[in-house]
Design an enzyme around this catalytic site. Structure first.
Site, short mmCIF file in Angstrom:
data_model
loop_
_atom_site.label_atom_id
_atom_site.label_comp_id
_atom_site.label_asym_id
_atom_site.label_seq_id
_atom_site.Cartn_x
_atom_site.Cartn_y
_atom_site.Cartn_z
N ASN A 1 0.87 -1.17 0.00
CA ASN A 1 0.00 0.00 0.00
C ASN A 1 0.91 1.22 0.00
O ASN A 1 1.51 1.55 1.01
CB ASN A 1 -0.88 -0.02 1.26
CG ASN A 1 -1.68 1.26 1.41
OD1 ASN A 1 -1.78 2.05 0.47
ND2 ASN A 1 -2.24 1.46 2.60
N TRP A 2 1.01 1.85 -1.17
CA TRP A 2 1.96 2.97 -1.31
C TRP A 2 1.42 4.24 -0.65
O TRP A 2 2.14 5.21 -0.51
CB TRP A 2 2.24 3.22 -2.78
CG TRP A 2 3.07 2.16 -3.46
CD1 TRP A 2 3.37 0.91 -2.99
CD2 TRP A 2 3.72 2.27 -4.73
NE1 TRP A 2 4.16 0.24 -3.89
CE2 TRP A 2 4.39 1.05 -4.97
CE3 TRP A 2 3.79 3.27 -5.70
CZ2 TRP A 2 5.12 0.81 -6.14
CZ3 TRP A 2 4.51 3.04 -6.86
CH2 TRP A 2 5.18 1.82 -7.07
N LYS A 3 0.14 4.26 -0.30
CA LYS A 3 -0.50 5.45 0.30
C LYS A 3 -0.28 6.67 -0.61
O LYS A 3 -0.23 6.53 -1.82
CB LYS A 3 0.02 5.68 1.71
CG LYS A 3 -0.01 4.42 2.57
CD LYS A 3 0.12 4.72 4.01
CE LYS A 3 0.22 3.43 4.78
NZ LYS A 3 -0.06 3.59 6.19
N HIS B 1 -9.51 1.08 4.19
CA HIS B 1 -8.29 1.24 4.99
C HIS B 1 -8.62 2.15 6.18
O HIS B 1 -9.42 3.08 6.06
CB HIS B 1 -7.18 1.85 4.12
CG HIS B 1 -5.85 1.82 4.79
ND1 HIS B 1 -5.49 2.75 5.75
CD2 HIS B 1 -4.81 0.96 4.68
CE1 HIS B 1 -4.27 2.45 6.18
NE2 HIS B 1 -3.84 1.37 5.56
N GLU C 1 -7.16 4.56 7.39
CA GLU C 1 -6.96 6.00 7.12
C GLU C 1 -8.16 6.57 6.38
O GLU C 1 -8.54 7.72 6.59
CB GLU C 1 -5.65 6.20 6.34
CG GLU C 1 -4.44 5.96 7.23
CD GLU C 1 -3.21 5.44 6.51
OE1 GLU C 1 -3.12 5.55 5.27
OE2 GLU C 1 -2.31 4.93 7.21
N GLU D 1 -5.83 -5.25 9.94
CA GLU D 1 -4.81 -4.25 10.24
C GLU D 1 -5.14 -3.54 11.55
O GLU D 1 -5.94 -2.58 11.55
CB GLU D 1 -4.75 -3.21 9.12
CG GLU D 1 -4.35 -3.77 7.77
CD GLU D 1 -3.68 -2.71 6.90
OE1 GLU D 1 -2.61 -3.00 6.40
OE2 GLU D 1 -4.22 -1.61 6.77
N GLY E 1 2.03 1.87 10.74
CA GLY E 1 3.00 2.97 10.65
C GLY E 1 3.62 3.35 11.98
O GLY E 1 4.26 4.39 12.09
N SER F 1 3.06 -2.64 10.25
CA SER F 1 4.51 -2.67 10.48
C SER F 1 5.16 -4.02 10.11
O SER F 1 6.05 -4.49 10.81
CB SER F 1 4.83 -2.28 11.92
OG SER F 1 4.36 -0.97 12.18
N GLY G 1 2.70 -1.31 4.29
CA GLY G 1 2.77 0.13 4.02
C GLY G 1 4.20 0.59 3.81
O GLY G 1 4.76 0.45 2.73
N GLY G 2 4.82 1.11 4.87
CA GLY G 2 6.15 1.70 4.78
C GLY G 2 7.18 0.83 4.06
O GLY G 2 7.93 1.32 3.20
C1 PEP Z 1 -0.90 0.03 5.90
O1 PEP Z 1 -1.04 1.23 5.88
O2 PEP Z 1 -1.69 -0.69 5.28
C2 PEP Z 1 0.20 -0.52 6.69
C3 PEP Z 1 0.12 -1.76 7.06
O3 PEP Z 1 1.23 0.32 6.99
P1 PEP Z 1 2.62 -0.07 7.71
O4 PEP Z 1 3.11 -1.33 7.09
O5 PEP Z 1 3.52 1.09 7.43
O6 PEP Z 1 2.32 -0.23 9.15
#
Ligand code: PEP
Length: 248
Positions: A10-12, A95, A97, A167, A173, A213, A234-235
């Site tokens: 997920n590049w956001k 998501h 967010e 999640e 994050g 994470s 994500g990251g």
């Molecule tokens: C996400 O936003 O879907 C996510 C899992 O982020 P991260 O891996 O950075 O926690």
């Protein structure tokens, strides 16, 4: 039949179109796999160049959101048929967010899930609890409601093909990862909700990811759990570490 593992990035709201192409090129040799489905869920403006850049590889492209109408006066929105026409295969829906910053609720997400299937996209429906909910002991109840309302009147046939991403919001994050046991407990509970709503075959077919994470160093342990079929990342999806996660 064994469920094929799926790791989605997920590049956001990261990567301009030119940065996106560079990242795809950097990751190309690192994410090759026959046994894992690899998806890049990218910002809307990156979809067309990334679809082009991944041609001939094992990677497919996903969107991070969509609207539930096909077309019309909905300024700023993108429809499912537009995504399909651009070559998109998956779409992240719900998501945390989007739920938190854009007020998306289960009823809205239910419309989006149905529209995604109608158009031929595979939804990755996200669910997850806050830290407060975890501490209050209502995690499973809260997530069951997200699943039941998000999938209201969605057929067993479609649910069998979709992806659900667990999640925990407190792990997104933040660098705090759920332990593999915590992640498995909830992913198993989600599968059991699907079993009750539908049947055994649907529950055994739906793929459930963990997200929060995930990194190269913790992915193998988390993905080794019986009800976890991969991850939403994500990251770490924006770095070479993503290759380690795919191949862990
Ligand atoms: C996400 O936003 O879907 C996510 C899992 O982020 P991260 O891996 O950075 O926690």
């Amino acid at each position: 039949m064994a469920r094929k593992r799926i790791v989605a990035g997920n590049w956001k709201m990261n990567m301009t179109p030119s940065e996106a192409i560079k990242l795809v090129e950097e990751l190309k040799p690192l994410v090759q796999s026959d046994s894992v489905e690899v998806v890049y869920c990218v910002p809307a403006i990156d979809i067309v160049p990334v679809v082009e850049a991944v041609k001939g590889t094992n990677v497919v492209v996903g969107a991070e959101n969509m609207y539930f109408e096909d077309k019309g006066a909905f300024t700023g929105e993108i429809s499912a048929p537009m995504l399909v026409d651009a070559g998109v295969k998956y779409v992240i829906l719900g998501h945390s967010e989007r739920r938190q910053y854009f007020g998306e609720d289960n009823a809205l997400l239910n419309k989006k899930v149905k529209k995604a299937f109608e158009a031929g996209l595979t939804p990755i429906l996200c669910c997850g609890e806050t830290l407060e909910q975890r501490e209050m002991g209502v995690t499973i109840d809260f997530i069951s409601t997200q699943i039941k309302e998000g999938l209201y009147e969605v057929s067993a046939e479609n649910v069998a093909k979709m992806v659900i991403a667990y999640e925990p919001i407190w792990a997104i994050g933040t660098g705090k990862t759920a332990t593999s046991d915590q992640a498995e407990e909830v992913c198993k509970a989600i599968r059991d909700v699907i079993r009750v709503m539908y049947n055994d075959a649907t529950a055994e077919s739906v793929r459930i990811q963990y997200g929060g994470s995930v990194k190269g160093e913790n992915a193998a342990e988390i993905f080794g759990k019986p009800d976890i079929d991969g991850g939403l990342v994500g990251g770490a999806a924006l770095k070479a570490d993503f290759g380690k996660i795919v191949n862990c």
